[in-house]
Write a protein that holds these residues in place. Structure first.
Motif, mmCIF file in Angstrom:
data_model
loop_
_atom_site.group_PDB
_atom_site.id
_atom_site.type_symbol
_atom_site.label_atom_id
_atom_site.label_comp_id
_atom_site.label_asym_id
_atom_site.label_seq_id
_atom_site.Cartn_x
_atom_site.Cartn_y
_atom_site.Cartn_z
ATOM 1 N N THR A 1 0.839 -1.193 0.000
ATOM 2 C CA THR A 1 0.000 0.000 0.000
ATOM 3 C C THR A 1 0.874 1.243 0.000
ATOM 4 O O THR A 1 1.799 1.357 0.813
ATOM 5 C CB THR A 1 -0.927 0.044 1.229
ATOM 6 N N THR A 2 0.572 2.153 -0.910
ATOM 7 C CA THR A 2 1.234 3.453 -0.987
ATOM 8 C C THR A 2 0.191 4.509 -0.672
ATOM 9 O O THR A 2 -0.901 4.498 -1.248
ATOM 10 C CB THR A 2 1.809 3.688 -2.395
ATOM 11 N N THR A 3 0.493 5.420 0.238
ATOM 12 C CA THR A 3 -0.514 6.365 0.680
ATOM 13 C C THR A 3 -0.129 7.794 0.318
ATOM 14 O O THR A 3 1.045 8.157 0.297
ATOM 15 C CB THR A 3 -0.758 6.279 2.201
ATOM 16 N N PHE A 4 -1.150 8.599 0.040
ATOM 17 C CA PHE A 4 -0.966 10.011 -0.281
ATOM 18 C C PHE A 4 -1.495 10.873 0.859
ATOM 19 O O PHE A 4 -2.516 10.552 1.481
ATOM 20 C CB PHE A 4 -1.721 10.373 -1.561
ATOM 21 N N SER A 5 -0.827 11.981 1.094
ATOM 22 C CA SER A 5 -1.205 12.922 2.131
ATOM 23 C C SER A 5 -2.080 14.030 1.560
ATOM 24 O O SER A 5 -1.726 14.659 0.555
ATOM 25 C CB SER A 5 0.068 13.536 2.747
ATOM 26 N N VAL A 6 -3.233 14.246 2.186
ATOM 27 C CA VAL A 6 -4.153 15.312 1.777
ATOM 28 C C VAL A 6 -4.640 16.045 3.032
ATOM 29 O O VAL A 6 -4.586 15.510 4.134
ATOM 30 C CB VAL A 6 -5.358 14.758 0.978
ATOM 31 N N PRO A 7 -5.105 17.289 2.874
ATOM 32 C CA PRO A 7 -5.548 18.049 4.042
ATOM 33 C C PRO A 7 -6.727 17.389 4.756
ATOM 34 O O PRO A 7 -7.607 16.797 4.120
ATOM 35 C CB PRO A 7 -5.954 19.399 3.453
ATOM 36 N N LEU A 8 -6.753 17.517 6.056
ATOM 37 C CA LEU A 8 -7.835 16.949 6.853
ATOM 38 C C LEU A 8 -9.184 17.527 6.436
ATOM 39 O O LEU A 8 -10.200 16.821 6.419
ATOM 40 C CB LEU A 8 -7.579 17.236 8.336
ATOM 41 N N SER A 9 -9.178 18.782 6.041
ATOM 42 C CA SER A 9 -10.429 19.449 5.649
ATOM 43 C C SER A 9 -10.966 18.974 4.304
ATOM 44 O O SER A 9 -12.070 19.361 3.910
ATOM 45 C CB SER A 9 -10.209 20.967 5.589
ATOM 46 N N ILE B 1 -3.319 16.715 -3.510
ATOM 47 C CA ILE B 1 -2.379 15.801 -2.869
ATOM 48 C C ILE B 1 -1.058 16.515 -2.628
ATOM 49 O O ILE B 1 -0.550 17.238 -3.490
ATOM 50 C CB ILE B 1 -2.186 14.551 -3.750
ATOM 51 N N ARG B 2 -0.491 16.310 -1.452
ATOM 52 C CA ARG B 2 0.778 16.957 -1.078
ATOM 53 C C ARG B 2 2.001 16.098 -1.365
ATOM 54 O O ARG B 2 3.117 16.588 -1.371
ATOM 55 C CB ARG B 2 0.762 17.284 0.410
ATOM 56 N N GLY B 3 1.799 14.830 -1.576
ATOM 57 C CA GLY B 3 2.905 13.879 -1.733
ATOM 58 C C GLY B 3 2.550 12.604 -1.002
ATOM 59 O O GLY B 3 1.391 12.371 -0.650
ATOM 60 N N PHE B 4 3.517 11.769 -0.748
ATOM 61 C CA PHE B 4 3.271 10.557 0.021
ATOM 62 C C PHE B 4 2.964 10.898 1.477
ATOM 63 O O PHE B 4 3.350 11.956 1.982
ATOM 64 C CB PHE B 4 4.485 9.627 -0.004
ATOM 65 N N HIS B 5 2.329 9.957 2.151
ATOM 66 C CA HIS B 5 2.251 9.997 3.600
ATOM 67 C C HIS B 5 3.091 8.868 4.183
ATOM 68 O O HIS B 5 4.027 9.096 4.932
ATOM 69 C CB HIS B 5 0.810 9.885 4.099
ATOM 70 N N ASN B 6 2.785 7.634 3.805
ATOM 71 C CA ASN B 6 3.562 6.485 4.266
ATOM 72 C C ASN B 6 3.461 5.371 3.241
ATOM 73 O O ASN B 6 2.697 5.465 2.273
ATOM 74 C CB ASN B 6 3.061 5.989 5.628
ATOM 75 N N VAL B 7 4.238 4.343 3.426
ATOM 76 C CA VAL B 7 4.101 3.103 2.660
ATOM 77 C C VAL B 7 3.935 1.962 3.650
ATOM 78 O O VAL B 7 4.323 2.075 4.813
ATOM 79 C CB VAL B 7 5.304 2.838 1.735
ATOM 80 N N GLU B 8 3.353 0.861 3.174
ATOM 81 C CA GLU B 8 3.041 -0.277 4.039
ATOM 82 C C GLU B 8 3.675 -1.540 3.462
ATOM 83 O O GLU B 8 3.351 -1.951 2.346
ATOM 84 C CB GLU B 8 1.529 -0.429 4.143
ATOM 85 N N ILE B 9 4.589 -2.134 4.212
ATOM 86 C CA ILE B 9 5.297 -3.348 3.808
ATOM 87 C C ILE B 9 4.829 -4.503 4.689
ATOM 88 O O ILE B 9 4.775 -4.369 5.915
ATOM 89 C CB ILE B 9 6.821 -3.157 3.944
ATOM 90 N N PRO C 1 5.027 13.759 7.299
ATOM 91 C CA PRO C 1 4.333 13.032 6.231
ATOM 92 C C PRO C 1 5.194 12.961 4.973
ATOM 93 O O PRO C 1 5.857 13.927 4.601
ATOM 94 C CB PRO C 1 3.080 13.888 6.001
ATOM 95 N N GLY C 2 5.170 11.803 4.340
ATOM 96 C CA GLY C 2 5.991 11.573 3.161
ATOM 97 C C GLY C 2 7.184 10.691 3.426
ATOM 98 O O GLY C 2 7.875 10.274 2.487
ATOM 99 N N ASN C 3 7.428 10.363 4.712
ATOM 100 C CA ASN C 3 8.644 9.625 5.050
ATOM 101 C C ASN C 3 8.411 8.417 5.945
ATOM 102 O O ASN C 3 9.366 7.815 6.420
ATOM 103 C CB ASN C 3 9.640 10.572 5.740
ATOM 104 N N TYR C 4 7.154 8.031 6.150
ATOM 105 C CA TYR C 4 6.879 6.951 7.089
ATOM 106 C C TYR C 4 6.899 5.591 6.406
ATOM 107 O O TYR C 4 6.281 5.395 5.358
ATOM 108 C CB TYR C 4 5.514 7.162 7.751
ATOM 109 N N ILE C 5 7.609 4.656 7.026
ATOM 110 C CA ILE C 5 7.677 3.265 6.578
ATOM 111 C C ILE C 5 6.969 2.406 7.612
ATOM 112 O O ILE C 5 7.427 2.284 8.747
ATOM 113 C CB ILE C 5 9.142 2.785 6.419
#
Length: 317
Positions: A81-89, A152-160, A196-200
């Protein structure tokens, strides 16, 4: 000692139809196509790079659209899973947008008590999430099909997914400058930079099937390092761990080394530069077909071999 790894650089996945891939990512998700080039190992296959407006590390999702090949299978030993960061609002906006374009989603969920996300998949079955948060200060794409306040601001995290997390965790913390920053219900979150963008995220899934490569799966994840000197230092660390990294390879927009982590996922370490504006002006990123120097003499033949693609962004506004 200075930090050699600063976070995620990019994620590279395998896709099917090239036009469907462009329509989904540049159109529905509204991320910028920052580079249109070819696979170094198979030049009759595109290599698309999507990202933020300038193509910064931590925002880049890339694809090899191979066409009609066998679909892969999510499972352990893979980044699923690859996740994208977006505003809470932007929660309601994205719920409505995904519904508008017929994208099936799972019910919204929370992770680590305060992280709201929605899971869905792209046309090939690649696992994706939107993570809604108010911690991301990165700018959105100012003139894409998504209103700036929802972009979208970029990645939030990835899931391994792994059989067990310990060996991969050891690599991340001992050689790749990460720290364990959160843990809950078999999910272990690591970060080189706590933004956000750097979480593994490593999930322990011993009972899941082993993942299989194919359309809709991730090929590799790349970690960012500042420059060639820091990349060589990382390579020495990896060599001492007996993980057999490749020589440094020139990828035009960065240089790279590759190796497999203990659970089987292909890792890359890529330099932050020279970046995607090295062969196109920033205002025109992704517009032309850019070829590695060795393939330039074959441009005419490659253009005939590659399927034509078109950006239809107006219909996604």
């Amino acid at each position: 000692m200075s930090q050699l790894i600063t976070g995620i650089h990019h994620v590279t996945a395998i896709a099917g139809d090239a036009q469907k891939n462009v329509d989904f990512y540049a159109g529905i998700l509204g991320v910028r196509l920052v580079k249109k080039t070819v696979n170094f190992d198979a030049p009759d296959v595109y290599h698309f790079y999507y990202g933020d407006e300038a193509g910064h590390p931590g925002s880049i999702l890339t694809f090899f659209p191979y066409g009609d090949i066998t679909g892969g299978r999510h499972g352990k030993g893979m980044l699923n899973t690859t996740t994208f960061s977006v505003p809470l609002s932007s929660f309601s906006y994205w719920q409505e947008r995904l519904k508008r374009f017929g994208i099936a989603t799972k019910e919204p969920q929370e992770r680590f008590d305060n992280e709201l996300f929605i899971y869905f998949e792209d046309p090939d079955g690649l696992g994706l999430e939107l993570v809604f948060n108010d911690r991301d200060e990165r700018p959105g794409f100012t003139y894409g099909p998504i209103p700036l306040e929802h972009a979208i601001r970029g990645f939030h995290n990835v899931e391994i997914w792994e059989e067990g997390y310990e060996r991969t965790a050891g690599l991340l913390t001992e050689q790749l400058d990460h720290q364990l920053i959160a843990e809950k219900s078999g999910r272990f979150r690591f970060a080189a930079t706590d933004k956000p963008g750097n979480y593994i995220d490593i999930l322990c899934t011993p009972d899941s099937l082993k993942g299989l490569s194919g359309n809709g799966t991730v090929h590799h994840i790349a970690f960012a390092t500042p420059d060639a000197a820091s990349q060589l230092e990382v390579r020495q660390r990896i060599s001492k761990r007996m993980l057999n990294p490749t020589p440094v390879l020139d990828r035009n927009y960065f240089t790279s080394i590759y190796f497999r982590e203990p659970g089987g996922v292909l890792f890359e370490v890529a330099t932050a530069g020279p970046g995607f504006a090295v062969d196109e002006e920033m205002a025109h990123l992704g517009e032309g077909l850019k070829l590695p120097e060795q393939f330039e003499p074959h441009r005419e033949a490659l253009i005939k071999a590659l399927p034509p693609i078109t950006l239809h962004l107006d219909q996604y506004k």
